[in-house]
Scaffold this active site. Structure first.
Site, mmCIF file in Angstrom:
data_model
loop_
_atom_site.group_PDB
_atom_site.id
_atom_site.type_symbol
_atom_site.label_atom_id
_atom_site.label_comp_id
_atom_site.label_asym_id
_atom_site.label_seq_id
_atom_site.Cartn_x
_atom_site.Cartn_y
_atom_site.Cartn_z
ATOM 1 N N SER A 1 31.949 53.710 78.525
ATOM 2 C CA SER A 1 30.860 52.974 77.896
ATOM 3 C C SER A 1 29.546 53.740 77.918
ATOM 4 O O SER A 1 29.462 54.848 77.408
ATOM 5 C CB SER A 1 30.722 51.609 78.566
ATOM 6 N N HIS A 2 28.550 53.166 78.564
ATOM 7 C CA HIS A 2 27.209 53.738 78.546
ATOM 8 C C HIS A 2 27.001 54.773 79.648
ATOM 9 O O HIS A 2 25.931 55.372 79.720
ATOM 10 C CB HIS A 2 26.207 52.603 78.750
ATOM 11 N N ASP B 1 25.747 51.417 72.331
ATOM 12 C CA ASP B 1 26.025 52.227 73.518
ATOM 13 C C ASP B 1 27.135 53.245 73.269
ATOM 14 O O ASP B 1 27.592 53.429 72.140
ATOM 15 C CB ASP B 1 26.352 51.333 74.715
ATOM 16 N N ASP C 1 30.347 53.417 73.698
ATOM 17 C CA ASP C 1 31.593 53.031 73.028
ATOM 18 C C ASP C 1 31.392 51.989 71.942
ATOM 19 O O ASP C 1 32.365 51.452 71.397
ATOM 20 C CB ASP C 1 32.629 52.555 74.053
ATOM 21 N N ASP D 1 30.090 48.896 71.904
ATOM 22 C CA ASP D 1 30.228 47.444 72.055
ATOM 23 C C ASP D 1 28.932 46.746 72.465
ATOM 24 O O ASP D 1 28.844 45.536 72.435
ATOM 25 C CB ASP D 1 31.380 47.077 73.012
ATOM 26 N N ARG D 2 27.912 47.518 72.839
ATOM 27 C CA ARG D 2 26.636 46.889 73.200
ATOM 28 C C ARG D 2 25.626 47.029 72.073
ATOM 29 O O ARG D 2 25.753 47.911 71.217
ATOM 30 C CB ARG D 2 26.039 47.561 74.440
ATOM 31 N N LYS E 1 33.162 42.766 72.816
ATOM 32 C CA LYS E 1 31.802 42.636 72.319
ATOM 33 C C LYS E 1 31.593 43.705 71.263
ATOM 34 O O LYS E 1 32.319 44.684 71.215
ATOM 35 C CB LYS E 1 30.786 42.716 73.447
HETATM 36 C C1 VG1 Z 1 28.585 45.746 83.154
HETATM 37 C C2 VG1 Z 1 27.906 44.525 82.589
HETATM 38 C C3 VG1 Z 1 28.942 43.564 82.018
HETATM 39 C C4 VG1 Z 1 29.790 44.310 80.978
HETATM 40 C C5 VG1 Z 1 30.389 45.558 81.592
HETATM 41 C C6 VG1 Z 1 31.133 46.387 80.564
HETATM 42 O O1 VG1 Z 1 29.430 45.383 84.218
HETATM 43 O O2 VG1 Z 1 27.134 43.876 83.558
HETATM 44 O O3 VG1 Z 1 28.294 42.455 81.455
HETATM 45 O O4 VG1 Z 1 30.811 43.480 80.501
HETATM 46 O O5 VG1 Z 1 29.365 46.374 82.145
HETATM 47 O O6 VG1 Z 1 30.269 46.749 79.537
HETATM 48 P P1 VG1 Z 1 29.002 45.528 85.752
HETATM 49 O O7 VG1 Z 1 30.199 45.121 86.549
HETATM 50 O O8 VG1 Z 1 28.589 46.956 85.941
HETATM 51 O O9 VG1 Z 1 27.841 44.615 85.934
HETATM 52 V V1 VG1 Z 1 30.527 48.148 78.651
HETATM 53 O O10 VG1 Z 1 29.554 48.256 77.428
HETATM 54 O O11 VG1 Z 1 31.250 48.959 79.628
HETATM 55 O O12 VG1 Z 1 31.987 48.197 78.061
HETATM 56 CO CO CO Z 2 30.142 49.639 76.207
#
Ligand code: VG1
Ligand code: CO
Length: 544
Positions: free
Chosen positions: A113-114, A278, A280, A282-283, A377
């Site tokens: 992800s990010h 972000d 990937d 999804d944000r 998302k």
């Molecule tokens: C974080 C966020 C959560 C989100 C997750 C994956 O998790 O708080 O809301 O679903 O990232 O997002 P954590 O456990 O670090 O709080 V992403 O854009 O990875 O796919």
């Molecule tokens: Co993401």
């Protein structure tokens, strides 16, 4: 096809977190580390023979290698067909879309992800089930148990495939179909939103926008959807060329890490609308001219206005939000007379609600919004949703949000993150909070009185599964809240997240700086959790 069974030794640290297995690239580069996890996925799935799998990732360093390995292992494990995005690319929501559209058995998504990428950055892998959504905990736990016992994995001997052109290949009898990673997804977006109206707005000469892909996966999606289909000029797309190291950046669309975009939107000659996604895809972050929309407010505004878009014109079945997300959406649900579901953090908890038709829109405070169109998302979806609203309402972003507050009240909201703090100390902080559960009711802190404090547990209303220890809630008698939890996506030390929320009904009081409006709660959080003492930090790393 030559299949070999290779001997291997288990690794002890392959338990998936909030969103799959995330580790440093160097961890994934250990002998058989990736192979062990992939085999553990396959071993946890029944009826895989001859089925279709979707594979793709956010394009970060190690993505290409991982895709080739997964293809050879899929063939050796009896898969019939694999759909892989060209170049090994698929955004997370696009992967979900492709799994659903092609009726695949499931998919493997490669992303952290990010989190920053590159040889010293992070990598990640997660399994999504046939509904297109992240595997539920029951499956991720089975994967983890398998990974602890694994002694061998199966892999076909085969040269690397050319994944850079659309077409078909074979590994033994298994077909590998390289697909355009964008078109299925772009077509779905076009069904949900009024592209003609958005096109008219964008080309009216009265509207300026910027989209920042942060050198990550949404670049090609933005080019096809925003530029080719909606007529945005190329200069409105920032950092649209994906890079294996995301240009050295941290593709987390928030006020800190998307600074380049924020600076543009807060400049004197700022455009009307700004958005970022972000690593990937999804944000999303939504900005108006000199105006930031908190993700919790974004969910509430989208829900209140959903009937203005073609895809949601018939209304919403319900709204779901993660527990730490602000209660702004609750007020919309109440007025619409629909159900509001409160789930633990992580998109996997929305899957059952969406499948059962109980919720239509879902959201998390962490810049995540989505709907029943896929089971992840979806960053660009949220951007298009906002563009559709702007095209219909012909008001500024700021106007739309502030009039929402006037109508529903404002939920002041902020999240304070303490990143990469000592894991043991963070665990002690959480343990102390956990031990205090149930003991604070009635305690007064200035103007605030604790109504209850607990450790959030969730019972899935569809399958009855129970998830415990999902975050410490301190709720006050006026509806204000402080939530404490540890991140489940980090790869270094621990990250403590503190979520703060206060409701303000009076329109005269709705235009304060959130940090100011939440100052009392920020102090109370320190008193209750002794954050400085346990983290050794004076201030949060990131405030959103
Ligand atoms: C974080 C966020 C959560 C989100 C997750 C994956 O998790 O708080 O809301 O679903 O990232 O997002 P954590 O456990 O670090 O709080 V992403 O854009 O990875 O796919
Ligand atoms: Co993401």
């Amino acid at each position: 096809m030559n299949v070999t069974e290779k001997e291997t030794q288990p690794y002890a640290d392959q338990r998936p977190g909030t969103s799959g297995l995330r580790k440093k690239v160097t961890v994934f580069q250990q002998a058989n580390y990736l192979e062990n996890f992939v085999q553990s996925i396959f071993d946890s799935l029944e009826g895989l023979q001859g089925q279709t799998l979707v594979v793709g990732g956010d394009g970060r360093y190690f993505n290409r290698h991982a895709v080739q390995v997964i293809l050879r292992m899929a063939a050796a494990n009896g898969l019939g067909r694999v759909l892989v995005g060209r170049g090994g690319l698929l955004s997370t929501p696009a992967a979900s879309c492709v799994i659903r559209k092609h009726g695949a058995f499931g998919g493997i998504i490669l992303s952290a992800s990010h989190n920053p990428a590159g040889p010293d950055g992070d990598f990640g892998i997660k399994y999504n089930i046939g509904n297109g959504g992240p595997a539920p905990e029951k499956i991720t736990e089975t994967i983890y148990q398998n990974s602890r016992e694994i002694r061998r994995y199966r892999i076909a001997e085969h040269a690397d495939l050319d994944l850079d052109t659309v077409g078909e290949h074979h590994i033994g009898t298994m077909v590998v179909e390289v697909i355009d990673p964008v078109s299925d997804y772009a077509d779905l977006m076009q069904q949900l939103f009024d592209f003609d109206r958005i096109h008219a707005l964008i080309n009216s000469g009265l509207f300026q926008m910027r989209f920042d892909a942060m050198h990550a996966i949404t670049g090609p999606y933005a080019v096809e959807i925003l530029e080719n289909r909606l007529g945005v000029t190329p200069d409105a797309l920032m950092n649209a060329v994906p890079k294996e190291d995301f240009g050295g950046g941290h593709p987390d669309p928030n006020l800190v890490y998307a600074k380049e975009l924020v600076d543009v939107l807060f400049a004197a000659d700022a455009p009307d609308f700004g958005a970022a996604s972000d690593g990937d895809g999804d944000r999303n972050m939504i900005l108006g001219r000199k105006f930031f929309v908190t993700p919790s407010d974004s969910l509430a505004v989208l829900a209140a206005n959903a009937h203005l878009t073609p895809g949601y014109r018939l209304g919403l079945a319900g709204i779901a939000r993660s527990m730490p997300t602000s209660q702004a959406a609750d007020r919309v649900a109440e007025r619409l007379g629909i159900e509001l579901y409160e789930t633990p953090t992580g998109w996997k908890f929305f899957g059952n609600l969406l499948d059962a038709g109980k919720a239509t829109l879902c959201g998390e405070e962490s810049f995540g919004t989505g709907s029943d169109h896929v089971r992840e998302k979806d960053g660009l979806w949220a951007v298009l949703f906002w563009l559709n609203l702007l095209a219909v309402r012909k008001e500024s972003v700021q106007k739309i949000v502030t009039s929402h507050w006037r109508s529903y009240g404002r939920n002041y909201y902020s999240r304070h993150d303490y990143e990469n703090v000592d894991g043991e100390r963070a665990g002690e902080l959480m343990k102390r909070l956990r031990d205090q559960c149930g003991t604070l009711a009635g305690t007064r802190y200035g103007n605030y009185e604790v109504a209850f404090n607990d450790d959030f547990a969730y019972t899935d209303p569809v399958d009855g599964s129970i998830s415990e220890r999902q975050g410490i809630r301190v709720a006050f008698s006026d509806g204000s809240r402080i939530v404490f939890r540890l991140s489940g996506t980090g790869t270094e030390g621990a990250t403590l997240r503190i979520y703060l929320e206060r409701y303000e009904a009076d329109p005269e009081q709705q235009l304060q700086d959130p940090q100011h409006a939440l100052a009392d709660l920020i102090n109370i959080a320190e008193q209750i959790a002794r954050i400085r003492h346990y983290t050794g930090r004076e201030t949060p790393t990131v405030i959103t």
